[in-house]
Design an enzyme around this catalytic site. Structure first.
Site: not given
Length: 142
Positions: A24, A48, A98, A134
């Protein structure tokens, strides 16, 4: 001959950022070199369940950024990213990707935001940072 003037470009980099990873930080660093101002937007994501509130995560991120990054701000937000962009005159959404899975997911969000009037700029993760997420960092913290 008249000179051209270019309006400053303001960007938003939204995410849950639970936690804010080296990947990040790298996206923020690279994006701040491309735009005039970038806001790291700590968002609420219903799918989340972050370990800390958006306000706490935003304060942690702000405290982790170098003092010289004066064109970077951090804000907590609950709502659509496109709404934040309209309210704060942001021109573009920055998203890091990614892998192909990230790209597929992000391209759907980008299409929605495009229909709401805000384009998305994808920045690929540096190869050495593609394995860091994360979720993986949270799992290691256990």
């Amino acid at each position: 001959m008249r000179g051209c003037t270019v309006a400053p470009v303001r960007a938003v980099y939204p995410g849950t950022f639970d936690p804010f990873t080296p990947g990040h930080r790298d996206i923020v660093d690279r994006a701040r070199r491309l735009v005039d101002h970038i806001t790291v937007l700590v968002a609420v994501n219903a799918s989340k369940q972050p370990s800390r509130s958006p306000v706490v995560r935003a304060a942690e991120i702000r405290g982790s950024l170098p003092a010289g990054w004066d064109t970077v701000t951090v804000a907590a937000w609950q709502g659509l990213t496109a709404d934040y962009c309209r309210r704060h005159a942001c021109d573009v959404i920055i998203r890091g990707v990614r892998n192909a899975g990230d790209y597929e997911h992000e391209s759907h969000l980008a299409a929605m935001n495009e229909t709401l009037g805000v384009p998305t700029l994808f920045l690929p993760a540096r190869p050495e940072l593609t394995a860091t997420s994360s979720t993986a960092v949270r799992a290691l913290r256990g």
